[in-house]
Design an enzyme around this catalytic site. Structure first.
Site, mmCIF file in Angstrom:
data_model
loop_
_atom_site.group_PDB
_atom_site.id
_atom_site.type_symbol
_atom_site.label_atom_id
_atom_site.label_comp_id
_atom_site.label_asym_id
_atom_site.label_seq_id
_atom_site.Cartn_x
_atom_site.Cartn_y
_atom_site.Cartn_z
ATOM 1 N N SER A 1 -6.976 -2.280 11.856
ATOM 2 C CA SER A 1 -5.638 -1.967 11.327
ATOM 3 C C SER A 1 -4.718 -1.267 12.315
ATOM 4 O O SER A 1 -3.519 -1.146 12.043
ATOM 5 C CB SER A 1 -5.760 -1.113 10.074
ATOM 6 O OG SER A 1 -6.034 -1.935 8.985
ATOM 7 N N LYS B 1 -1.737 -3.165 13.235
ATOM 8 C CA LYS B 1 -0.561 -3.225 12.356
ATOM 9 C C LYS B 1 0.625 -2.455 12.952
ATOM 10 O O LYS B 1 1.782 -2.756 12.650
ATOM 11 C CB LYS B 1 -0.925 -2.673 10.970
ATOM 12 C CG LYS B 1 -1.985 -3.524 10.255
ATOM 13 C CD LYS B 1 -2.491 -2.865 8.986
ATOM 14 C CE LYS B 1 -3.613 -3.684 8.351
ATOM 15 N NZ LYS B 1 -4.220 -3.016 7.187
ATOM 16 N N TYR C 1 -3.489 -13.018 10.747
ATOM 17 C CA TYR C 1 -3.816 -11.611 10.448
ATOM 18 C C TYR C 1 -5.254 -11.270 10.881
ATOM 19 O O TYR C 1 -5.489 -10.243 11.521
ATOM 20 C CB TYR C 1 -3.621 -11.367 8.944
ATOM 21 C CG TYR C 1 -4.110 -10.032 8.470
ATOM 22 C CD1 TYR C 1 -3.366 -8.871 8.678
ATOM 23 C CD2 TYR C 1 -5.338 -9.916 7.810
ATOM 24 C CE1 TYR C 1 -3.832 -7.639 8.236
ATOM 25 C CE2 TYR C 1 -5.799 -8.685 7.361
ATOM 26 C CZ TYR C 1 -5.044 -7.557 7.579
ATOM 27 O OH TYR C 1 -5.507 -6.335 7.157
ATOM 28 N N TYR D 1 -4.058 5.182 4.794
ATOM 29 C CA TYR D 1 -4.224 4.752 3.398
ATOM 30 C C TYR D 1 -4.169 5.949 2.458
ATOM 31 O O TYR D 1 -3.342 6.825 2.631
ATOM 32 C CB TYR D 1 -5.527 3.954 3.244
ATOM 33 C CG TYR D 1 -5.652 2.873 4.282
ATOM 34 C CD1 TYR D 1 -4.677 1.894 4.391
ATOM 35 C CD2 TYR D 1 -6.700 2.844 5.185
ATOM 36 C CE1 TYR D 1 -4.755 0.899 5.348
ATOM 37 C CE2 TYR D 1 -6.799 1.856 6.144
ATOM 38 C CZ TYR D 1 -5.817 0.886 6.218
ATOM 39 O OH TYR D 1 -5.893 -0.079 7.160
ATOM 40 N N VAL E 1 -10.639 0.143 10.510
ATOM 41 C CA VAL E 1 -12.023 0.203 10.022
ATOM 42 C C VAL E 1 -13.057 -0.054 11.125
ATOM 43 O O VAL E 1 -14.247 0.076 10.885
ATOM 44 C CB VAL E 1 -12.302 -0.736 8.819
ATOM 45 C CG1 VAL E 1 -11.558 -0.276 7.581
ATOM 46 C CG2 VAL E 1 -12.010 -2.180 9.147
HETATM 47 N N1 GLU Z 1 -9.101 -6.405 8.925
HETATM 48 C C1 GLU Z 1 -9.297 -5.323 8.000
HETATM 49 C C2 GLU Z 1 -8.993 -5.773 6.588
HETATM 50 O O1 GLU Z 1 -8.035 -6.430 6.398
HETATM 51 C C3 GLU Z 1 -8.441 -4.173 8.404
HETATM 52 C C4 GLU Z 1 -8.627 -2.958 7.541
HETATM 53 C C5 GLU Z 1 -8.538 -1.652 8.312
HETATM 54 O O2 GLU Z 1 -8.740 -1.581 9.510
HETATM 55 O O3 GLU Z 1 -8.286 -0.639 7.658
HETATM 56 O O4 GLU Z 1 -9.701 -5.498 5.680
#
Ligand code: GLU
Length: 308
Positions: free
Chosen positions: A68, A71, A195, A243, A261
């Site tokens: 993430s 992003k 993505y 989050y 993650v």
């Molecule tokens: N590729 C992961 C997902 O979409 C990213 C989530 C993350 O890094 O928090 O679940």
């Protein structure tokens, strides 16, 4: 007196020894099979400073899946391309909910709460894809990251992307849900494929620290975006970067940051440093357990905080 770079360098080595002694690594993400077999007992940190030096300790040259954290870079590309119009499709409020919540999307009628929860990131990637093929959209993100890190040796780990594509049922559900609300403009499988590949970018702490210098306004950093857009990204990292653990992270660390993650963290001390941290074991919110602790200790030691 704030510590000088030599004192910070010594502190990073002490921190590295401390987290290994502590031996409380958290759990690696197991919903992406390719990440499930990674040894959680690993730690690396790199700190890019205004004088161009990059201090480092531990496994700062080991590549990991940035997940993430990507992003931040896809949002930067889209902000650069369409500017404020992106907020017609995605909000700017912390979610207080799981990163892959479907409930929230239903309540908000298909306009994701922010660009860092999965639904919001899918919308940003969808925007990136508009008028382009997935390969072109991915090139745009990769070119951005390579330019800001001043390093061409940054790549996508295809095995991780494939692994997530095979098991990414929640993200698939989110994409179709967005489409049902008219907030996904490309075919869901194209946006999802882009993505998953973007999340599978592999970087080291050293590369991440260099890539974040533009967000910290460090002298000598490549100019990627206007200062106003950089401020906006930092604000979102502070309020939404972790989050439903975002408030806790802001409370403990006091700096904008984004987690993934894969156990990575990009932490920004505006004007002072860009910090890449990696430790793959996660806490209950899906943020690096030891990475968060390390950021907290570094903030205490240096006094770096956007709250003075
Ligand atoms: N590729 C992961 C997902 O979409 C990213 C989530 C993350 O890094 O928090 O679940």
């Amino acid at each position: 007196m704030p510590p000088n770079p030599d004192e910070i360098a010594r502190f990073l080595d002490e921190l590295c020894a401390y987290v290994h002694d502590l031996n409380q690594w958290g759990q690696v993400a197991d919903y992406i099979p390719e990440l499930a077999s990674i040894d959680p007992a690993q730690f690396g940190i790199a700190v890019a400073l205004p004088d161009g030096r990059i201090l480092r300790s531990g496994q700062a040259d080991v590549g990991f899946s940035i997940q993430s954290i990507s992003k931040v870079f896809s949002l930067a590309c889209v902000l650069g391309r369409i500017g404020e119009q992106v907020w017609n499709r995605v909000g700017r409020e912390p979610s207080g909910d799981r990163f892959d919540s479907i409930l929230l999307l239903e309540q908000e009628k298909g306009r994701p709460r922010n660009p860092f929860i999965n639904a919001g990131a899918l919308v940003v990637t969808d925007e990136l894809l508009t008028g382009r093929t997935p390969a072109q959209a991915l090139s745009e993100v990769m070119n951005f990251i390579r330019a800001t890190a001043e390093d061409d040796d940054i790549h996508i780990d295809k095995a991780v992307a494939l692994s997530e594509a095979e098991t990414g049922h929640r993200n698939t559900a989110l994409a179709h849900y967005l489409r049902s609300f008219g907030n996904l403009h490309n075919a869901p499988e194209l946006t999802l494929g882009t993505y998953f590949h973007q999340c599978a970018i592999e970087m080291t702490c050293m590369q991440l620290a260099r890539a974040g210098r533009f967000l910290a306004h460090l002298p000598g950093a490549p100019k990627m975006l206007s200062p106003a857009k950089v401020r906006r990204i930092n604000a979102l990292m502070m309020t939404c970067g972790h989050y439903d653990g975002s408030g806790n992270f802001a409370f403990r660390v006091g700096m904008p940051a984004k987690s993934g993650v894969g156990g990575g963290l990009l932490v920004i001390a505006p004007g002072k440093a860009s910090i890449g941290i990696w430790s793959p074991g996660l806490d209950a919110w899906g943020n690096s357990q030891i990475g968060t602790l390390a950021a907290e200790r570094l903030a205490e030691f240096t006094g770096w905080s956007v709250f003075g």
